[in-house]
Design a protein around this motif. Structure first.
Motif, PDB file in Angstrom:
ATOM      1  N   TYR A 304      64.235  12.684  29.821  1.00  0.00           N
ATOM      2  CA  TYR A 304      63.040  13.110  31.071  1.00  0.00           C
ATOM      3  C   TYR A 304      62.030  12.278  31.262  1.00  0.00           C
ATOM      4  CZ  TYR A 304      60.682  16.283  34.130  1.00  0.00           C
ATOM      5  OH  TYR A 304      60.281  16.986  35.173  1.00  0.00           O
ATOM      6  N   GLY A 305      61.563  11.646  30.329  1.00  0.00           N
ATOM      7  CA  GLY A 305      60.326  10.676  30.580  1.00  0.00           C
ATOM      8  C   GLY A 305      60.803   9.377  31.153  1.00  0.00           C
ATOM      9  N   VAL A 306      61.983   8.833  30.605  1.00  0.00           N
ATOM     10  CA  VAL A 306      62.345   7.685  31.249  1.00  0.00           C
ATOM     11  C   VAL A 306      62.959   8.016  32.847  1.00  0.00           C
ATOM     12  CG1 VAL A 306      64.571   6.225  31.382  1.00  0.00           C
ATOM     13  CG2 VAL A 306      63.492   6.737  29.278  1.00  0.00           C
ATOM     14  N   LEU A 307      63.395   9.233  33.047  1.00  0.00           N
ATOM     15  CA  LEU A 307      63.790   9.444  34.532  1.00  0.00           C
ATOM     16  C   LEU A 307      62.696   9.554  35.144  1.00  0.00           C
ATOM     17  CD1 LEU A 307      66.245  10.395  36.449  1.00  0.00           C
ATOM     18  CD2 LEU A 307      65.703  12.674  35.647  1.00  0.00           C
ATOM     19  N   LEU A 308      61.759  10.115  34.822  1.00  0.00           N
ATOM     20  CA  LEU A 308      60.281  10.256  35.575  1.00  0.00           C
ATOM     21  C   LEU A 308      59.965   8.808  35.972  1.00  0.00           C
ATOM     22  CD1 LEU A 308      58.389  13.278  34.308  1.00  0.00           C
ATOM     23  CD2 LEU A 308      59.638  13.023  36.054  1.00  0.00           C
ATOM     24  N   LEU A 309      59.726   7.978  34.906  1.00  0.00           N
ATOM     25  CA  LEU A 309      59.496   6.608  35.155  1.00  0.00           C
ATOM     26  C   LEU A 309      60.178   5.775  36.062  1.00  0.00           C
ATOM     27  CD1 LEU A 309      58.273   5.618  31.449  1.00  0.00           C
ATOM     28  CD2 LEU A 309      56.952   6.155  33.200  1.00  0.00           C
ATOM     29  N   ALA A 310      61.451   6.061  35.954  1.00  0.00           N
ATOM     30  CA  ALA A 310      62.384   5.386  36.837  1.00  0.00           C
ATOM     31  C   ALA A 310      62.308   6.106  38.499  1.00  0.00           C
ATOM     32  CB  ALA A 310      63.860   5.687  36.555  1.00  0.00           C
ATOM     33  N   ALA A 311      61.770   7.157  38.558  1.00  0.00           N
ATOM     34  CA  ALA A 311      61.760   7.978  39.737  1.00  0.00           C
ATOM     35  C   ALA A 311      60.383   7.188  40.432  1.00  0.00           C
ATOM     36  CB  ALA A 311      61.728   9.384  39.819  1.00  0.00           C
ATOM     37  N   ALA A 312      59.537   7.180  39.504  1.00  0.00           N
ATOM     38  CA  ALA A 312      58.095   6.658  40.077  1.00  0.00           C
ATOM     39  C   ALA A 312      58.343   5.408  40.431  1.00  0.00           C
ATOM     40  CB  ALA A 312      57.181   6.943  38.948  1.00  0.00           C
ATOM     41  N   ALA A 313      58.920   4.534  39.728  1.00  0.00           N
ATOM     42  CA  ALA A 313      58.987   3.000  40.250  1.00  0.00           C
ATOM     43  C   ALA A 313      59.793   2.805  41.442  1.00  0.00           C
ATOM     44  CB  ALA A 313      59.635   2.228  39.029  1.00  0.00           C
ATOM     45  N   ASP A 314      60.993   3.818  41.521  1.00  0.00           N
ATOM     46  CA  ASP A 314      61.821   3.630  42.901  1.00  0.00           C
ATOM     47  C   ASP A 314      60.787   4.191  43.736  1.00  0.00           C
ATOM     48  OD1 ASP A 314      64.355   3.539  44.082  1.00  0.00           O
ATOM     49  OD2 ASP A 314      64.176   5.518  44.196  1.00  0.00           O
ATOM     50  N   GLY A 315      60.144   5.150  43.882  1.00  0.00           N
ATOM     51  CA  GLY A 315      59.388   5.744  44.738  1.00  0.00           C
ATOM     52  C   GLY A 315      58.206   4.605  45.139  1.00  0.00           C
ATOM     53  N   PHE A 316      57.595   3.913  44.306  1.00  0.00           N
ATOM     54  CA  PHE A 316      56.661   2.785  44.592  1.00  0.00           C
ATOM     55  C   PHE A 316      57.566   1.681  45.441  1.00  0.00           C
ATOM     56  CE2 PHE A 316      54.333  -0.993  43.799  1.00  0.00           C
ATOM     57  CZ  PHE A 316      53.010  -0.569  43.978  1.00  0.00           C
ATOM     58  N   ARG A 317      58.633   1.360  45.018  1.00  0.00           N
ATOM     59  CA  ARG A 317      59.501   0.282  45.868  1.00  0.00           C
ATOM     60  C   ARG A 317      59.530   0.963  47.119  1.00  0.00           C
ATOM     61  NH1 ARG A 317      64.676  -0.344  46.992  1.00  0.00           N
ATOM     62  NH2 ARG A 317      65.161   1.314  45.724  1.00  0.00           N
ATOM     63  N   ARG A 318      60.175   1.886  47.562  1.00  0.00           N
ATOM     64  CA  ARG A 318      60.459   2.402  48.719  1.00  0.00           C
ATOM     65  C   ARG A 318      59.267   2.714  49.392  1.00  0.00           C
ATOM     66  NH1 ARG A 318      65.889   4.501  49.054  1.00  0.00           N
ATOM     67  NH2 ARG A 318      67.073   4.553  47.091  1.00  0.00           N
TER      68      ARG A 318
END
Length: 740
Positions: A304-318
């Motif tokens: 779950y932590g990896v998923l949140l970090l990935a979602a945060a990174a993707d949100g920053f990029r977008r």
């Protein structure tokens, strides 16, 4: 000069009363900057525009008579200020119209870079319909084949490149110069319908039958830059370029996604990403709730932590260059809201931790309750049977009190230990000393198995009760043959464990007192045999105690037992328990052969044996000493097979044994034969084994006990009675008769 080609059918026709002027011709006004005009709404007029009052047809407001239509004050339409019509500075006038080096195809004069095509700076989006940069519709960039280089294809001589005669700069294509804004179409002055050519004059903008365009003239449909040509032709407008980087916006979206609620994706309208965040959070809640002691598996938390970090990174990029379709207020609140929403996972973690801690506390309390039930179930049971339950409860108490000392259950352990000690010490409080010894020893030995710091001073408080219990149990077992544990076990343990205790110094006096009490009971007691049993048990216990301390007590006990055994035999004889008396006195004579009472004990045993066959012989206890005076001789002969033992009691008691007669047999007997007629011992005197008795005068009872032979049975007995008178001698012949 090459002939002027015919204008395309869709080109606007100049008014009849005006003639196009070429740049540089006489009468052309000097080049001046165009006056500022309000932006006109682009429209496609089908018909001549209406004429403003006092204005000639095809004349713009503010335009002087004789000026080319669509031309501002002294400036040619479709070129940069300060630029000659149709060419750049320092460029030959024969250059093709529309080839401006600094102007891209489709870029209107005065249009800012990156602005949609056809829109001037400061003007709303929407380009001029059907107007290309610097050339007419149907005119290719450069020139057509077969055309003189000096003239662009489709350009009328004397016409400014990039606009129609009579058309003002920035005016929609097909609208004649002088058409005031707001003038209704269909006014007979001005524009000619698009695509109608010269032949469209009578139609006022409506298509006429038949082709109005010369065959093969003009570009194919859709040809030209974007936005050029009739509506519906050409490729779609280019995508809007990404905006400038906005790190604050990107950080807000990343933080919104990091909250686990997918709100960053919601702000970007990325519904798939938001749904994935929602599903992950829901799955985590399903796994985590309700909270238990074990908590969430580590793998689930890491995933779950990896998923949140990935979602945060993707949100920053977008979100770095995204254009949000939200209000300014929402954009301003996005970053503070993201920071606030970070409290959701943090608060959720804290709440889950609290719930898990509460579940842990409940589990520990449940374990404490189980241990309490085990202790309670041991009440009323012997300690040996209850000890396994106590051990399990103690193991739980120790774990809770040491590893979980700060928990609610751990804080209750000291009180539970106090209750544990109180329950196991209950037999001592009830003065049941023997029953209290085992649990008190257990409590005293707990420091070997339970944490000493947890127990504190509780074990030391059991020393006094244990010593008292050992003393009480040991002294109470003195003289008790069936005591468990025996007296010597408790007393020896007391002397070994607490040698300096007050209880240890009281052991010897207690033993001597027990001996004295029972010895007195032997002399005048009603049940000396019971007392002698106690004395025997007491002697066994005293003999097991340390010799150095209890040697005197041991001798006293032995004397008391001897006296008790004799008293028991005589008591049995008087009670007509002749068989028991014979056994007791016989054993006494064997146990104490040197005792002054040994001879008397043997006499009592003989008399008891005779009395067991003839109760009359047990009327009185044989005297301890034989009477004095004259004694009469009695010769006893054995006229029968097998040896024979003759017991007698009277004024004196004793027994003799006669050897077997080798030649003697049984005498026949029948109911018809008088025993007096049997002539026993009539042969030679030397034939019969003989014994001589010296008996004081008196009545005697005889019992002959013949040993078994081939013709006789072991235990054959015969009772006889004889009176011995003074001055007489007697013979006694012992024989055996058969049953037939």
């Amino acid at each position: 000069m090459a002939p002027v080609p015919e204008a395309p059918p869709w080109a606007p026709v100049p008014p009849a009363d005006r003639t196009p002027e070429t740049p540089g011709s006489p009468g052309a006004p000097a080049t001046l900057p165009p006056p500022a005009q309000p932006p006109a709404t682009p429209t496609l007029a089908f018909g001549p525009p209406s004429q403003a009052p006092g204005q000639d047809a095809g004349q713009q407001p503010g335009q002087t008579s004789g000026q080319p239509s669509g031309q501002g004050s002294g400036q040619p339409s479709g070129h940069q200020p300060g630029q000659a019509s149709g060419h750049q500075p320092d460029q030959a006038s024969g250059q093709a119209a529309g080839q401006q080096p600094v102007q891209a195809s489709g870029h209107q004069p005065g249009q800012a870079p990156g602005q949609p095509f056809g829109q001037a700076t400061g003007q709303p989006s929407g380009h001029q319909p059907a107007q290309a940069s610097g050339h007419q519709p149907g005119q290719a960039s450069g020139h057509q084949p077969g055309q003189a280089p000096e003239q662009a294809s489709g350009q009328v001589p004397g016409q400014t490149p990039g606009h129609q005669p009579g058309q003002a700069p920035g005016q929609p294509f097909g609208q004649a110069s002088g058409h005031a804004p707001g003038q209704p179409p269909g006014d007979p002055s001005g524009a000619v319908p698009v695509g109608a050519g010269v032949a469209a004059a009578s139609g006022y903008g409506f298509p006429q039958p038949g082709p109005a365009t010369a065959p093969g003239y003009g570009p194919p449909p859709g040809y030209g830059p974007p936005g050029y040509g009739p509506p519906g032709y050409g490729p779609p407008p280019p995508a809007q370029p990404p905006g400038p980087a906005n790190p604050a916006q990107a950080a807000a979206i990343a933080l919104l996604n990091l909250s686990g609620l997918g709100l960053g994706y919601v702000l970007l309208r990325q519904w798939i990403g938001a749904a994935l965040c929602w599903l992950a959070t829901a799955a985590l809640l399903v796994v985590a709730l309700p909270a238990d002691v074990d908590g969430v598996p580590v793998g689930v938390l890491v995933g779950y932590g990896v998923l949140l970090l990935a979602a945060a990174a993707d949100g920053f990029r977008r979100g770095l260059r995204a254009t949000l379709r939200t209000g300014a207020a929402v954009r301003r609140l996005a970053l503070p809201l993201a920071l606030v929403l970070l409290a959701v996972p943090a608060g959720g973690s804290l709440a889950y931790g609290a719930a898990r801690e509460e579940a842990r506390e409940e589990a520990l309390l449940a374990r404490l309750t189980v241990a309490d039930e085990r202790v309670k179930s041991g009440q009323g049971l012997l300690f040996d049977r209850a000890e396994p339950l106590y051990r399990l409860a103690l193991a739980t108490y120790q774990e809770l009190g040491t590893k979980h000392a700060g928990s609610r259950a751990g804080k209750l352990v000291p009180a539970r230990l106090d209750a544990y000690y109180a329950q196991l010490s209950a037999p001592y409080d009830k003065k049941d000393f023997c029953k209290a010894v085992a649990p008190l020893k257990h409590l005293r030995g707990l420091p070997g198995t339970v944490d000493k710091d947890l127990l504190g001073t509780r074990p030391a408080k059991t020393d006094e009760p244990l010593a008292e219990s050992l003393y009480g149990c040991g002294t109470a077992a003195l003289g008790v043959q069936t005591a468990e544990p025996p007296a010597e076990k408790s007393l020896n343990e007391l002397l070994d464990t607490f040698p300096q205790s007050p209880q240890a110094t009281r052991v010897e006096p207690a033993v001597r007192e027990a001996i004295k009490t029972r010895s007195a009971a032997v002399d005048g007691g009603a049940v000396p045999c019971g007392t002698v049993v106690e004395l025997r048990a007491l002697r066994s216990s005293v003999d097991a105690l340390p010799d150095a301390t209890f040697a005197g007590a041991s001798r006293e006990t032995a004397a008391a037992v001897e006296k008790g055994d004799f008293a028991c035999g005589t008591s049995q004889f008087r009670s007509k328990e002749f068989d028991d008396a014979a056994t007791t006195m016989t054993q006494f004579a064997k146990d104490y052969p040197n005792s002054p009472k040994a001879a008397h004990a043997r006499s009592i045993a003989i008399a008891a044996e005779i009395a067991d066959e003839e109760p009359e012989a047990g009327k009185s206890l044989p005297p301890a000493k034989a009477p004095g005076g004259a004694r009469m001789v009695m010769v006893v002969s054995n006229d029968g097979p097998g040896s024979v033992e003759l017991l007698y009691t009277g004024p004196t008691t004793g027994k003799i044994t006669l050897n077997a007669c080798a030649t003697c047999t049984k005498y026949p007997s029948s109911v018809f034969l008088d025993p007096k007629k049997i002539k026993a011992c009539t042969g030679p005197a030397s034939k019969y084994p003989k014994a001589t008795l010296l008996l004081p005068a008196g009545n005697y009872h005889f019992l002959q006990k013949r040993a078994g032979t081939g013709t006789s049975t072991v235990g054959d007995t015969k009772i006889s009675k004889t009176k011995i008178e003074p001055n007489y001698s007697y013979t006694n012949c012992l024989y055996v008769t058969s049953g037939f």
